[in-house]
Design a protein around this motif. Sequence first.
Motif, PDB file in Angstrom:
ATOM      1  N   UNK A  85       0.825  -1.210   0.000  1.00 32.52           N
ATOM      2  CA  UNK A  85       0.000   0.000   0.000  1.00 32.52           C
ATOM      3  C   UNK A  85       0.859   1.261   0.000  1.00 32.52           C
ATOM      4  N   UNK A  86       0.502   2.207  -0.861  1.00 34.34           N
ATOM      5  CA  UNK A  86       1.241   3.452  -0.975  1.00 34.34           C
ATOM      6  C   UNK A  86       2.451   3.400  -1.896  1.00 34.34           C
ATOM      7  N   UNK A  87       2.683   2.248  -2.524  1.00 31.80           N
ATOM      8  CA  UNK A  87       3.844   2.110  -3.414  1.00 31.80           C
ATOM      9  C   UNK A  87       3.732   3.061  -4.603  1.00 31.80           C
ATOM     10  N   UNK A  88       4.887   3.498  -5.104  1.00 28.80           N
ATOM     11  CA  UNK A  88       4.923   4.395  -6.255  1.00 28.80           C
ATOM     12  C   UNK A  88       5.014   3.616  -7.552  1.00 28.80           C
ATOM     13  N   UNK A  89       4.640   4.301  -8.602  1.00 34.19           N
ATOM     14  CA  UNK A  89       4.619   3.773  -9.966  1.00 34.19           C
ATOM     15  C   UNK A  89       5.257   4.857 -10.829  1.00 34.19           C
ATOM     16  N   UNK A  90       6.284   4.538 -11.606  1.00 35.73           N
ATOM     17  CA  UNK A  90       6.934   5.520 -12.466  1.00 35.73           C
ATOM     18  C   UNK A  90       6.443   5.407 -13.891  1.00 35.73           C
ATOM     19  N   UNK A  91       6.153   6.526 -14.525  1.00 38.23           N
ATOM     20  CA  UNK A  91       5.663   6.544 -15.904  1.00 38.23           C
ATOM     21  C   UNK A  91       6.637   7.372 -16.739  1.00 38.23           C
ATOM     22  N   UNK A  92       7.056   6.817 -17.866  1.00 35.09           N
ATOM     23  CA  UNK A  92       7.987   7.499 -18.771  1.00 35.09           C
ATOM     24  C   UNK A  92       7.204   8.552 -19.554  1.00 35.09           C
ATOM     25  N   UNK A  93       7.466   9.808 -19.248  1.00 33.53           N
ATOM     26  CA  UNK A  93       6.704  10.906 -19.828  1.00 33.53           C
ATOM     27  C   UNK A  93       6.982  11.076 -21.326  1.00 33.53           C
ATOM     28  N   UNK A  94       8.044  10.479 -21.833  1.00 37.32           N
ATOM     29  CA  UNK A  94       8.353  10.549 -23.252  1.00 37.32           C
ATOM     30  C   UNK A  94       7.302   9.926 -24.146  1.00 37.32           C
ATOM     31  N   UNK A  95       6.384   9.165 -23.572  1.00 36.14           N
ATOM     32  CA  UNK A  95       5.312   8.525 -24.330  1.00 36.14           C
ATOM     33  C   UNK A  95       4.077   9.412 -24.458  1.00 36.14           C
ATOM     34  N   UNK A  96       4.180  10.662 -24.020  1.00 35.34           N
ATOM     35  CA  UNK A  96       3.042  11.573 -24.037  1.00 35.34           C
ATOM     36  C   UNK A  96       3.305  12.745 -24.976  1.00 35.34           C
ATOM     37  N   UNK A  97       2.288  13.564 -25.143  1.00 35.14           N
ATOM     38  CA  UNK A  97       2.350  14.723 -26.030  1.00 35.14           C
ATOM     39  C   UNK A  97       3.519  15.633 -25.642  1.00 35.14           C
ATOM     40  N   UNK A  98       4.306  16.085 -26.620  1.00 39.32           N
ATOM     41  CA  UNK A  98       5.423  16.986 -26.311  1.00 39.32           C
ATOM     42  C   UNK A  98       5.003  18.244 -25.562  1.00 39.32           C
ATOM     43  N   UNK A  99       3.782  18.713 -25.749  1.00 36.29           N
ATOM     44  CA  UNK A  99       3.308  19.895 -25.020  1.00 36.29           C
ATOM     45  C   UNK A  99       3.200  19.613 -23.522  1.00 36.29           C
ATOM     46  N   UNK A 100       2.793  18.400 -23.147  1.00 37.20           N
ATOM     47  CA  UNK A 100       2.738  18.038 -21.733  1.00 37.20           C
ATOM     48  C   UNK A 100       4.154  17.989 -21.168  1.00 37.20           C
ATOM     49  N   UNK A 101       5.057  17.370 -21.888  1.00 38.00           N
ATOM     50  CA  UNK A 101       6.445  17.274 -21.435  1.00 38.00           C
ATOM     51  C   UNK A 101       7.013  18.672 -21.206  1.00 38.00           C
ATOM     52  N   UNK A 102       6.769  19.589 -22.129  1.00 39.85           N
ATOM     53  CA  UNK A 102       7.295  20.951 -22.032  1.00 39.85           C
ATOM     54  C   UNK A 102       6.694  21.729 -20.869  1.00 39.85           C
ATOM     55  N   UNK A 103       5.488  21.358 -20.434  1.00 41.35           N
ATOM     56  CA  UNK A 103       4.798  22.094 -19.378  1.00 41.35           C
ATOM     57  C   UNK A 103       5.188  21.635 -17.971  1.00 41.35           C
ATOM     58  N   UNK A 104       5.920  20.530 -17.877  1.00 42.34           N
ATOM     59  CA  UNK A 104       6.263  19.959 -16.575  1.00 42.34           C
ATOM     60  C   UNK A 104       7.686  20.378 -16.187  1.00 42.34           C
ATOM     61  N   UNK A 105       7.832  20.843 -14.950  1.00 45.07           N
ATOM     62  CA  UNK A 105       9.166  21.168 -14.438  1.00 45.07           C
ATOM     63  C   UNK A 105       9.931  19.855 -14.260  1.00 45.07           C
ATOM     64  N   UNK A 106      11.159  19.802 -14.758  1.00 44.14           N
ATOM     65  CA  UNK A 106      11.979  18.597 -14.647  1.00 44.14           C
ATOM     66  C   UNK A 106      13.114  18.852 -13.663  1.00 44.14           C
TER      67      UNK A 106
END
Length: 123
Positions: A85-106
């Motif tokens: 319970x409470x475990x994290x899950x990592x998602x590779x953001x490269x599989x999403x729209x480039x506009x979403x990637x650009x809007x997220x602070x890295x």
Amino acid sequence: MHQGSCHCGAVKLTLPSTPEVATSCNCSLCRRIGGPWVYFEFGTVRIEGHPENTTGYVQGDKTLRTIRCRTCGCVTHWEPIDAAPGARHGVHLGNFDPELIAAVKVRRFDGANSWKFFDELPE
């Protein structure tokens, strides 16, 4: 709702919310497969085509499994081997729209050495 997929579309991911921060890691695996990564509670990301169209890789301390598409080879996410319970899950953001990637602070993470974010390390 943000939807993404691997290159061939066999694996589709739907995020439960808009991520605000992502992580770019330099560990021995992430520096090879890239990123950035966003994190959610395990089970909250909808993944279609998994496990029938995916294969996993387990390395290091054997706490997580990195998942990629069997057809196109794109890494889509990682999941905990022991999904407590409470475990994290990592998602590779490269599989999403480039506009979403650009809007997220890295934030850059030193997974190779200190296990701290670079903006937290002494100069």
